[in-house]
Design an enzyme around this catalytic site. Sequence first.
Site, short mmCIF file in Angstrom:
data_model
loop_
_atom_site.label_atom_id
_atom_site.label_comp_id
_atom_site.label_asym_id
_atom_site.label_seq_id
_atom_site.Cartn_x
_atom_site.Cartn_y
_atom_site.Cartn_z
N HIS A 310 -1.80 -0.73 -6.27
CA HIS A 310 -1.47 -0.16 -7.76
C HIS A 310 0.00 0.90 -7.32
O HIS A 310 0.10 1.62 -7.27
CB HIS A 310 -2.14 -0.13 -8.53
N ASP A 367 -8.09 -7.11 -9.99
CA ASP A 367 -7.78 -8.55 -9.98
C ASP A 367 -7.85 -9.36 -8.56
O ASP A 367 -8.42 -10.52 -8.50
CB ASP A 367 -5.96 -8.57 -10.41
N1 CMC Z 1 1.97 -6.67 -0.57
C1 CMC Z 1 3.21 -5.95 0.40
N2 CMC Z 1 3.64 -5.03 0.14
C2 CMC Z 1 3.01 -4.37 -0.92
C3 CMC Z 1 2.36 -5.19 -2.01
C4 CMC Z 1 1.15 -6.29 -2.35
N3 CMC Z 1 0.73 -6.34 -2.93
N4 CMC Z 1 2.07 -3.49 -2.73
C5 CMC Z 1 3.48 -2.21 -2.53
N5 CMC Z 1 4.01 -3.33 -1.71
C6 CMC Z 1 4.80 -2.14 -0.46
C7 CMC Z 1 6.78 -2.79 -1.28
O1 CMC Z 1 7.32 -3.84 -0.49
C8 CMC Z 1 7.10 -1.48 -1.00
O2 CMC Z 1 7.15 -0.86 0.72
P1 CMC Z 1 8.61 -0.60 0.69
O3 CMC Z 1 7.96 0.71 0.55
O4 CMC Z 1 8.75 -0.48 2.64
O5 CMC Z 1 9.66 -1.29 -0.25
C9 CMC Z 1 6.13 -0.25 -0.81
O6 CMC Z 1 4.64 -1.45 -1.09
C10 CMC Z 1 5.38 0.63 -2.78
O7 CMC Z 1 5.88 -0.79 -3.41
P2 CMC Z 1 6.50 -1.01 -5.17
O8 CMC Z 1 7.06 -2.37 -4.92
O9 CMC Z 1 6.69 -0.34 -4.83
O10 CMC Z 1 5.37 -0.62 -5.31
P3 CMC Z 1 4.97 -0.12 -7.14
O11 CMC Z 1 4.06 1.00 -7.53
O12 CMC Z 1 6.12 -0.71 -8.38
O13 CMC Z 1 4.22 -1.66 -7.18
C11 CMC Z 1 2.38 -3.66 -7.29
C12 CMC Z 1 2.67 -2.17 -7.74
C13 CMC Z 1 0.97 -3.58 -8.21
C14 CMC Z 1 3.74 -4.11 -8.93
C15 CMC Z 1 2.70 -3.85 -6.71
O14 CMC Z 1 1.58 -3.29 -5.58
C16 CMC Z 1 2.64 -5.43 -6.89
O15 CMC Z 1 3.97 -5.62 -6.30
N6 CMC Z 1 1.10 -5.50 -5.41
C17 CMC Z 1 0.98 -7.73 -6.18
C18 CMC Z 1 0.45 -7.36 -8.00
C19 CMC Z 1 -0.69 -7.47 -7.85
O16 CMC Z 1 -1.95 -7.41 -7.77
N7 CMC Z 1 -0.16 -6.58 -9.49
C20 CMC Z 1 -1.92 -6.25 -10.03
C21 CMC Z 1 -2.21 -4.92 -10.43
S1 CMC Z 1 -2.92 -3.48 -10.86
C22 CMC Z 1 -3.49 -5.10 -12.42
C23 CMC Z 1 -2.56 -4.18 -13.13
O17 CMC Z 1 -3.15 -3.15 -13.78
O18 CMC Z 1 -1.77 -5.08 -14.62
#
Ligand code: CMC
Length: 432
Positions: A310, A367
């Site tokens: 998140h 989710d």
């Molecule tokens: N699985 C594997 N690796 C992950 C995941 C995941 N679900 N989420 C983040 N990472 C890794 C990412 O690859 C990165 O690694 P590194 O630092 O080595 O490059 C690190 O963690 C930080 O990730 P980020 O993409 O920079 O984080 P963000 O804050 O931009 O993204 C997120 C947040 C929710 C989009 C992401 O965690 C994600 O894609 N999760 C899966 C989708 C999901 O469950 N979304 C629902 C969010 S909650 C409901 C809502 O509020 O809408």
Amino acid sequence: MWRHMAKSVQLLVDGKPHDFPVVTGSEGEQGFDITKLRADTGLITLDPGYGNTGSCQSAITFIDGDKGVLRYRGIPIEEFAGNPDFIEVAWLLIFGRLPNQEESTRFRARLTANAHLHEAMKYHFEGFPADAPPMAMLSAMINTLGCFHAEMHALKGDELFEEAAARLISKIRTIAAFIYRRLHGLPYMYADPKLRYCANLLHMMFSMPHDQHRVDPEIEKALNLIFVLHADHEQNCSTSTVRMVGSSKANLFASVSAGVCALWGPLHGGANVEVLEMLEQIHKGGLTADNYIEMAKQKGSGVRLMGFGHRVYKNYDPRAKMLQGISDRVLTKLNVKDPLLDIARRLEEQALKDDYFVARKLYPNVDFYSGIIMRAMGIPTSMFTVMFAIGRLPGWIAHWKEQSEESTSRIARPRQIYTGPVDKHYVPIEQR
Ligand code: CMC
């Protein structure tokens, strides 16, 4: 170079100091106000994804992502577990305090009175292809709803606002149920005024003209909790979209319709669909939870553990914790033995002790469990994000209202750093 001061932040631009006031929120979090940054220095800030940008001051919802805290109007989310229903929470978010008995009764009466759609709206449903994406239909139908309630475009005063909020909250439920019926070729069922909000939704989705769907109180309670837990989450992508669109003075229906589109994306509300698809893929593909976790850890695999991580929570999402408990109860009550739930539990167990997830503070989010519960209720995966939208609607309305009442509110218009070509000239087509 940045130097923090007690009450202001000083920025040195080519050695010249510029002071910016610090704004402190009621929970002690601080930001410095850069409203005059460009005028004073010629610089703008660059913050793709807005991870460091406060777009507004808001009194609706507080999140402490490090501690896993979520509060609506100051009340911890955990206190909503057994007590108020979604309608009370909606009123709380929109009007800033819990409703008294009279306000609660009046709001519920408005919801009942507004449950039906204009009959002409049925023709709009008929115009969609049978396999239209439900979120596209939802967004389109909310905008269409605005055409039938043009007198609600300019909302002056709480009385009119309450009526508009009741219309939207009541009618989104009917629209959602009609989307389901349209997609399954079933006759539309009208709302039953004797039923409460969640039971009525399940009735409109699952009853037949000759056979009223009996709603189990445990299931009604679970759906109520799902809606309550989704009701607001401060400046997330869809809420920011509602605010962004509303900042141009677009009406509430148009702004919410845009919020639905933002919620649709798989990185936002669409993640609940992705979680189920991931679990099915693991199950049907003969994979194990452990195989999948290894894939999610590999850069370049394009695989993410959906329902994990998140932007704000760097701890267990408190909503996920509450849903985890209720998912066990719902599945037991419905006597569902779901292999997908076993996979979900294994994924959670493994990820929570895996260095990759621990180091990045990736915990289950809301989710992760909501999809499993809705699936057990008989709600198809394609409708999951629509259910999320019903839950999130009070938050969108509350933020739209808060923004529209700010005397200092301006149209949202970010800047950019241009990186395109310079000094180019138009070349006539025959010379290209
Ligand atoms: N699985 C594997 N690796 C992950 C995941 C995941 N679900 N989420 C983040 N990472 C890794 C990412 O690859 C990165 O690694 P590194 O630092 O080595 O490059 C690190 O963690 C930080 O990730 P980020 O993409 O920079 O984080 P963000 O804050 O931009 O993204 C997120 C947040 C929710 C989009 C992401 O965690 C994600 O894609 N999760 C899966 C989708 C999901 O469950 N979304 C629902 C969010 S909650 C409901 C809502 O509020 O809408």
